[in-house]
Design an enzyme around this catalytic site. Structure first.
Site, PDB file in Angstrom:
ATOM      1  N   ASP A  59       4.734   5.963 -16.988  1.00  0.00           N
ATOM      2  CA  ASP A  59       4.043   5.961 -15.895  1.00  0.00           C
ATOM      3  C   ASP A  59       4.011   7.132 -14.926  1.00  0.00           C
ATOM      4  OD1 ASP A  59       6.187   5.710 -14.374  1.00  0.00           O
ATOM      5  OD2 ASP A  59       5.825   3.660 -13.731  1.00  0.00           O
TER       6      ASP A  59
ATOM      7  N   ASP B 158       4.792   7.747 -10.871  1.00  0.00           N
ATOM      8  CA  ASP B 158       5.256   7.070  -9.586  1.00  0.00           C
ATOM      9  C   ASP B 158       4.749   7.905  -8.431  1.00  0.00           C
ATOM     10  OD1 ASP B 158       7.175   5.003 -10.922  1.00  0.00           O
ATOM     11  OD2 ASP B 158       7.553   6.775 -11.899  1.00  0.00           O
TER      12      ASP B 158
ATOM     13  N   ASP C 297       2.470   3.452 -10.076  1.00  0.00           N
ATOM     14  CA  ASP C 297       3.327   2.834  -9.122  1.00  0.00           C
ATOM     15  C   ASP C 297       3.068   3.471  -7.688  1.00  0.00           C
ATOM     16  OD1 ASP C 297       4.078   1.159 -11.116  1.00  0.00           O
ATOM     17  OD2 ASP C 297       6.290   2.001 -11.164  1.00  0.00           O
TER      18      ASP C 297
END
Ligand code: CTP
Ligand code: MN
Ligand code: MN
Ligand code: MN
Length: 376
Positions: free
Chosen positions: A205, A207, A300
């Site tokens: 992902d 962040d 995120d």
């Protein structure tokens, strides 16, 4: 025979925050094996053995040489009997029978598949396994299962999400996040954290930490950003978690406690033109129009008050193991309590302020470790 330049095993700390761990891993053969064992114990909810293998993996990642003889690990911390046995097998046979057994284990294989779906953890995997399900395809085909909104998104974008995020994709998303945030708060500070800040060139992902250095706070910032992305058709999934931080609250004692920042776990639609179609003929152009020109990317976003920014940055940069060891070190070596919000000195009964990561290491009496040396 050439001797290693003054490497003293007894000087190696049991805490990864007192070691430097770059991405240059001389012992991948061993650390991959330990990570399989750790994951299998995680699936069995055996936290102690899981951590034992994660610590051993971290330790071997920090060594400046490849382990080739049992003598190489003499005197090192974090090497228990189970770990030692696996090292011995790999040195002797080039592989470990115990690890092979796990890799061929029906339960391990099923859990590995299930947990690769966004929103699926050990508890859900356990339930599906008991129902006799074994593969992602079988779960997908079972229309009687009640899936959460997160799991539905996980299955919908499965292929994109399991294919890792590249550095180029991270850069493209960084521009999007910065541009969007700055339309609402021009002075806001947007920092990429997680694996990419540690110098990795792939990740699962991306962040981000967002803070506003100015006097102005904007509780609505995250909602504004999300709403704009919705309008632009860029938001595939989003779960906003409101801040639960209470002023003066003591850092959590838990090893893996969630922090209290306002945050959002999102899936963004990243457009990526694949081919320059200016030279194509008409039928080719039609064909290209059918091709999916975007990729689903996990993002995120974490919003932090400016006073807590340094602590949030340290926590969200990771690695996870590095963070665990920082907190363990603070507790056991300094009588302090550390989390993503602050550092509390239990003897002096005060919170220690920090405006940078360097100051936090100094408060803890630790030598500074740069982000790219935190790949524990
Ligand atoms: N983290 C945290 N609180 C959370 C989630 C994550 O403090 N609720 C921390 C983790 O401990 C980790 C960092 O934020 O150190 C980044 O988490 P994650 O994205 O899961 O891991 P990465 O190191 O970025 O690796 P990956 O490429 O798999 O994303
Ligand atoms: Mn990450
Ligand atoms: Mn991760
Ligand atoms: Mn993350």
């Amino acid at each position: 025979e050439l001797e290693m330049p003054a490497f003293t095993a007894t000087k190696v700390s049991q805490y990864s925050c007192q070691r430097k761990t770059t991405l240059n891993n001389y012992n991948k053969k061993f650390t991959d094996a330990f990570e399989v064992m750790a994951e299998n114990y995680e699936f069995k909810e055996n936290e102690i053995l899981c951590l034992e293998f994660l610590r051993a993996s971290s330790l071997l990642k920090s060594l400046p040489f490849s382990v080739t003889r049992m003598k190489d690990i003499q005197g090192l911390p974090c090497v228990g009997d189970q770990v030692r046995d696996i090292i011995e097998e790999i040195i002797e046979d080039g592989e470990s029978s115990r690890v092979k057994e796990v890799l061929n284990d029906e339960r391990y294989k099923a859990f590995k598949q299930f947990t690769s779906v966004f929103g699926v953890g050990v508890k859900t995997s356990e339930r599906w396994y008991r129902m006799g399900l074994r593969t992602v395809q079988e779960v997908k085909a079972d229309k009687t299962l009640k899936l959460s909104k997160m799991q539905k998104a996980g299955f919908l974008y499965y292929e994109d999400l399991v294919s890792c995020v590249s550095k180029a994709e991270a850069d493209a998303v960084t521009s999007i996040v910065k541009n969007t945030v700055c339309t609402f708060l021009p002075d806001a500070l947007v920092t990429i954290t997680g694996g990419f800040r540690r110098g990795k060139n792939i990740g699962h992902d991306i962040d981000f930490l967002i803070t506003n250095p100015g006097p102005r706070e904007d509780d609505e910032l995250l909602h504004k950003v999300i709403d704009l992305w919705k309008k632009q058709g860029l938001l595939l999934y989003c779960d906003i978690i409101e801040s639960t931080f209470v002023k003066e609250q003591l850092p959590s004692r838990k090893v893996d406690a969630m922090d209290h920042f306002q945050k959002c776990f999102a899936i963004l639609k990243l457009y990526q033109p694949r081919v320059d179609n200016s030279t194509c003929n008409t039928s080719k152009k039609l064909e290209l129009a059918e091709v999916k020109d975007w990729k689903a990317i996990l993002v995120d976003l974490v919003i932090t008050p400016f006073e807590q920014y340094a602590y949030a940055l340290l926590g969200w940069t990771g690695s996870r193991q590095f963070g665990r060891d920082l907190r363990r070190y603070a507790t056991h070596e300094r009588k302090m309590m550390l989390d993503n919000h602050g550092l509390y000195d239990r003897r002096k009964r005060i919170f220690l302020k920090a405006g940078s990561e360097e100051e936090i290491f100094a408060h803890l009496g630790l030598d500074y470790v740069a982000p790219w040396e935190r790949n524990a």
